[in-house]
Design a protein around this motif. Structure first.
Motif, PDB file in Angstrom:
ATOM      1  N   LEU A   1      11.819  19.251  14.268  1.00 39.56           N
ATOM      2  CA  LEU A   1      11.275  18.576  13.321  1.00 39.56           C
ATOM      3  C   LEU A   1      10.804  19.101  12.193  1.00 39.56           C
ATOM      4  N   LYS A   2      10.373  19.294  10.580  1.00 42.52           N
ATOM      5  CA  LYS A   2       9.808  19.724  10.030  1.00 42.52           C
ATOM      6  C   LYS A   2       8.729  19.594   9.542  1.00 42.52           C
ATOM      7  N   LYS A   3       7.053  20.672   9.626  1.00 43.44           N
ATOM      8  CA  LYS A   3       5.611  20.403   9.238  1.00 43.44           C
ATOM      9  C   LYS A   3       6.215  20.217   7.563  1.00 43.44           C
ATOM     10  N   GLY A   4       5.163  18.906   6.848  1.00 45.59           N
ATOM     11  CA  GLY A   4       4.823  18.958   5.627  1.00 45.59           C
ATOM     12  C   GLY A   4       3.752  18.199   5.550  1.00 45.59           C
ATOM     13  N   GLU A   5       3.992  18.563   4.352  1.00 46.87           N
ATOM     14  CA  GLU A   5       1.806  18.106   3.666  1.00 46.87           C
ATOM     15  C   GLU A   5       2.248  17.205   2.697  1.00 46.87           C
ATOM     16  N   PHE A   6       1.848  15.562   3.454  1.00 46.56           N
ATOM     17  CA  PHE A   6       1.523  14.628   3.088  1.00 46.56           C
ATOM     18  C   PHE A   6       0.187  13.314   2.702  1.00 46.56           C
ATOM     19  N   VAL A   7       0.302  12.763   2.532  1.00 46.21           N
ATOM     20  CA  VAL A   7      -1.076  11.935   2.133  1.00 46.21           C
ATOM     21  C   VAL A   7      -0.218   9.849   2.632  1.00 46.21           C
ATOM     22  N   GLY A   8      -0.938   9.257   3.178  1.00 45.26           N
ATOM     23  CA  GLY A   8      -0.976   8.383   3.098  1.00 45.26           C
ATOM     24  C   GLY A   8      -1.529   7.152   2.409  1.00 45.26           C
ATOM     25  N   SER A   9      -1.209   6.156   2.271  1.00 44.69           N
ATOM     26  CA  SER A   9      -2.243   4.404   1.963  1.00 44.69           C
ATOM     27  C   SER A   9      -1.539   3.233   2.823  1.00 44.69           C
ATOM     28  N   LEU A  10      -2.623   3.074   3.042  1.00 39.44           N
ATOM     29  CA  LEU A  10      -2.291   1.720   3.512  1.00 39.44           C
ATOM     30  C   LEU A  10      -2.966   0.224   2.026  1.00 39.44           C
ATOM     31  N   ASP A  11      -2.316  -0.157   2.189  1.00 40.01           N
ATOM     32  CA  ASP A  11      -1.996  -1.346   0.772  1.00 40.01           C
ATOM     33  C   ASP A  11      -2.353  -2.250   0.838  1.00 40.01           C
ATOM     34  N   CYS A  12      -3.081  -2.873   1.551  1.00 41.61           N
ATOM     35  CA  CYS A  12      -3.421  -3.819   1.828  1.00 41.61           C
ATOM     36  C   CYS A  12      -3.686  -4.885   0.337  1.00 41.61           C
ATOM     37  N   GLY A  13      -2.430  -5.832   0.531  1.00 38.73           N
ATOM     38  CA  GLY A  13      -2.699  -6.611  -1.004  1.00 38.73           C
ATOM     39  C   GLY A  13      -3.202  -8.032  -0.271  1.00 38.73           C
ATOM     40  N   THR A  14      -3.336  -9.834  -1.582  1.00 38.19           N
ATOM     41  CA  THR A  14      -3.245 -11.061  -0.893  1.00 38.19           C
ATOM     42  C   THR A  14      -2.575 -11.538  -0.188  1.00 38.19           C
ATOM     43  N   THR A  15      -0.730 -11.012   0.025  1.00 35.79           N
ATOM     44  CA  THR A  15       0.414 -11.396   0.497  1.00 35.79           C
ATOM     45  C   THR A  15       0.510 -10.410   1.669  1.00 35.79           C
ATOM     46  N   SER A  16       1.020  -9.505   1.331  1.00 33.08           N
ATOM     47  CA  SER A  16       1.477  -8.735   2.035  1.00 33.08           C
ATOM     48  C   SER A  16       0.534  -6.998   2.512  1.00 33.08           C
ATOM     49  N   VAL A  17       0.847  -7.046   3.407  1.00 34.00           N
ATOM     50  CA  VAL A  17       0.602  -5.063   3.572  1.00 34.00           C
ATOM     51  C   VAL A  17       1.355  -4.287   3.760  1.00 34.00           C
ATOM     52  N   ARG A  18       1.154  -2.668   3.399  1.00 37.48           N
ATOM     53  CA  ARG A  18       2.114  -1.721   3.166  1.00 37.48           C
ATOM     54  C   ARG A  18       1.399  -0.477   3.293  1.00 37.48           C
ATOM     55  N   PHE A  19       2.428   0.273   3.772  1.00 39.63           N
ATOM     56  CA  PHE A  19       2.174   1.727   4.836  1.00 39.63           C
ATOM     57  C   PHE A  19       2.948   2.994   3.657  1.00 39.63           C
ATOM     58  N   ILE A  20       2.566   3.333   2.314  1.00 39.97           N
ATOM     59  CA  ILE A  20       3.106   4.160   2.079  1.00 39.97           C
ATOM     60  C   ILE A  20       2.860   6.146   2.244  1.00 39.97           C
ATOM     61  N   ILE A  21       3.754   7.311   2.264  1.00 42.75           N
ATOM     62  CA  ILE A  21       3.603   8.255   2.382  1.00 42.75           C
ATOM     63  C   ILE A  21       3.719   8.586   1.371  1.00 42.75           C
ATOM     64  N   PHE A  22       3.189   9.763   0.405  1.00 46.81           N
ATOM     65  CA  PHE A  22       3.247  10.201  -0.636  1.00 46.81           C
ATOM     66  C   PHE A  22       3.542  12.015  -0.128  1.00 46.81           C
TER      67      PHE A  22
END
Length: 541
Positions: free
Chosen positions: A3-24
């Protein structure tokens, strides 16, 4: 497979009806993501609740699934260096300090059960007043103005303080916890951080500034909790957490695939979208078009008190020792929900996206105006007694005219807010940056540009809310050289595929339509105060 080592940032986005986790990545390109809807509860008309444990479980499941996708794509899980959290604002969570367990379901931001409580406190302001400093009281209109001057907010069912007061008054277990000083209150970011860093064992209770500013308990001048506001609502000040900035390391995740990763950004969802659209300097504005629509206008380090129906709010504080950035905010209660009404209730379209195709079949709305006040009008009108109104209907009217009038309604309400922002700030809005589901429609964006006479800028990657908290988190640890106090450090972020919609409508037509819209709004106002179904039943015997 190595596996490669990268550099990323994550966002936990908790809205009114759903939750998602996105890595940028550093350019705001999405590397991996996962989204889950969580249950909503409507136990009575006008009530809207959520289960805090279910939200937490869905958040943790999203993180796990996204990290699995990241690993499957060839990167190590420790490529995620920091995460941010962004959340639905104003929703009230209460839990026990001793057990760490919720005391009741959360009351959601759009819940209207506190109408009578709001009326009670309005009466208190008129008669008894509010103590603004020890021994100094203001009542009547002075009291109403004083509450808004301190908190930046009007009394409304929208904000958290009345929801917490209602919980104490109606749930014995909440009342007992409050009386025994065993009650913690926070908006969603408080609850998520509390659990992610270890729950009751760690006991970390924080309230991020942009969220705290939406409670009716925060002083926008001192930038801290205000003892007189707690006294006014009859609440212990010990129920709230420490106020923290929008970008700093609050703690480290205790369990799961991201154990040991710092949490570096917390922010309310609309402020997050402002940051994600890189509206970091005075005069820059964004609007997020979802179920409702939320327009924020950056006023820089100066708090601008609105005299034209807007809210003065904290946009973000880029670090514990940095000056906060403020914004004017205006909200539209029905944007995407009006399109949903065309789909689900009127059966005019089979998917929300089709509204643009249907509206495109006619070059104009045929003289039809649609005031989409399904739950009253918010900024700048603030009329809870307004109701929906379709006017200008003739035998010529067809579904395409109504679809177009629905898109125009959101554009007109956007203009009403922008005009208030210009009057309050004395600064023109050069362009409007947009995100949210409604912005996928090119026609909707063209109508928005035409009726506002303003350029509308739409990025290709429109997950601006999630990106905002990612930028805050990256900035907290200096990742990628990001620094929110230096907007130029974000110059390479989310620049791909941006499209600008320019106004093409003649100014004379725009102004005539605007005048007609204002006439329609006046006809929609005050309706609920005049007649209701119970009166009709009485008349019919």
């Amino acid at each position: 497979m190595s596996l490669k080592k990268g550099e990323f940032v994550g966002s936990l986005d908790c809205g009114t009806t759903s939750v998602r986790f996105i890595i940028f990545d550093k350019y705001a390109q999405i590397v991996a993501q996962h989204q889950l809807e969580f249950p909503q509860y409507y136990p009575n008309p006008g009530w809207h609740e959520q289960n805090p444990l279910e939200i937490q479980a869905h958040a943790e499941a999203c993180i796990e699934q996204t990290i699995s996708s990241l690993v499957a794509s060839g990167y190590t899980k420790d490529s995620v260096k920091v995460i941010g959290i962004t959340n639905q604002r104003e929703t009230a969570f209460v839990w026990s300090r001793k057990t760490g367990k919720p005391l009741c379901n959360a009351i959601v931001w759009d819940d209207s059960r506190t109408k009578n409580l709001v009326a009670h406190y309005e009466h208190v302001l008129q008669t008894k007043g509010i103590e603004v400093t020890p021994g100094v009281w203001k009542q009547g209109q002075e009291g109403i103005d004083a509450l808004r001057e301190i908190s930046g907010l009007p009394l409304s069912t929208y904000f958290s303080a009345t929801k917490v007061r209602w919980m104490i008054d109606n749930y014995p277990e909440v009342a007992q916890a409050h009386a025994n000083d065993d009650m913690c209150f926070g908006t969603l970011e408080s609850w998520l951080v509390y659990n992610l860093v270890g729950g009751v064992k760690q006991g970390l209770h924080v309230s991020e500034m942009s969220n705290a500013a939406r409670t009716l308990l925060f002083n926008t001048t001192t930038l801290n909790w205000d003892p007189m506001l707690f006294k006014f609502f009859g609440l212990r000040q010990s129920i709230v957490g420490d106020v923290v900035s929008t970008s700093q390391t609050y703690g480290h995740i205790a369990v799961g695939p991201l154990a040991g990763v710092p949490i570096g950004g917390l922010v309310g969802d609309q402020q997050a979208a402002l940051i994600g659209n890189k509206c970091l300097s005075k005069g820059e504005a964004k609007c997020t078009y979802g179920t409702g629509a939320f327009l924020l206008f950056c006023t820089g380090n100066e708090i601008v008190k609105s005299s034209h129906g807007l809210l003065s709010t904290v946009a973000f504080q880029p670090g514990p020792n940095s000056k906060p950035v403020f914004a004017l905010e205006g909200s539209i209660s029905s944007a995407g929900s009006a399109i949903t009404w065309l789909k689900d209730s009127m059966r005019m379209i089979s998917s929300s996206a089709q509204v643009n195709d249907l509206a495109a079949q006619e070059p104009t709305s045929g003289g039809v105006y649609f005031v989409t006040a399904f739950s009253g009008l918010l900024a700048p009108y603030w009329d809870s007694s307004a109701t929906g109104l379709l006017i200008g209907i003739t035998q010529y009217t067809n579904p395409s005219h109504i679809a177009r009038a629905t898109l125009e309604a959101t554009a007109f309400q956007t203009r009403a807010i922008i005009e208030s922002m210009v009057l309050d700030s004395g600064k023109d809005v050069a362009n409007l940056k947009v995100d949210g589901g409604m912005t996928n429609g090119d026609l909707a964006m063209s109508i928005l540009a035409d009726l506002n006479g303003t350029e509308v800028i739409r990025p290709e990657m429109r997950e601006s809310t999630a990106l905002g908290s990612a930028l805050l988190a990256g900035s907290a640890i200096g990742l990628f050289g990001w620094d929110l106090t230096k907007p130029e450090s974000l110059s390479e972020v989310n620049t791909k595929g941006t499209r600008t919609f320019k106004p093409e409508m003649a100014a004379s037509i725009r102004e005539k339509k605007w005048t007609n819209w204002q006439r329609a709004v006046e006809r929609s106002r005050g309706w609920e105060a005049g007649f209701d179904e119970e009166e009709e039943e009485d008349l019919l015997g």
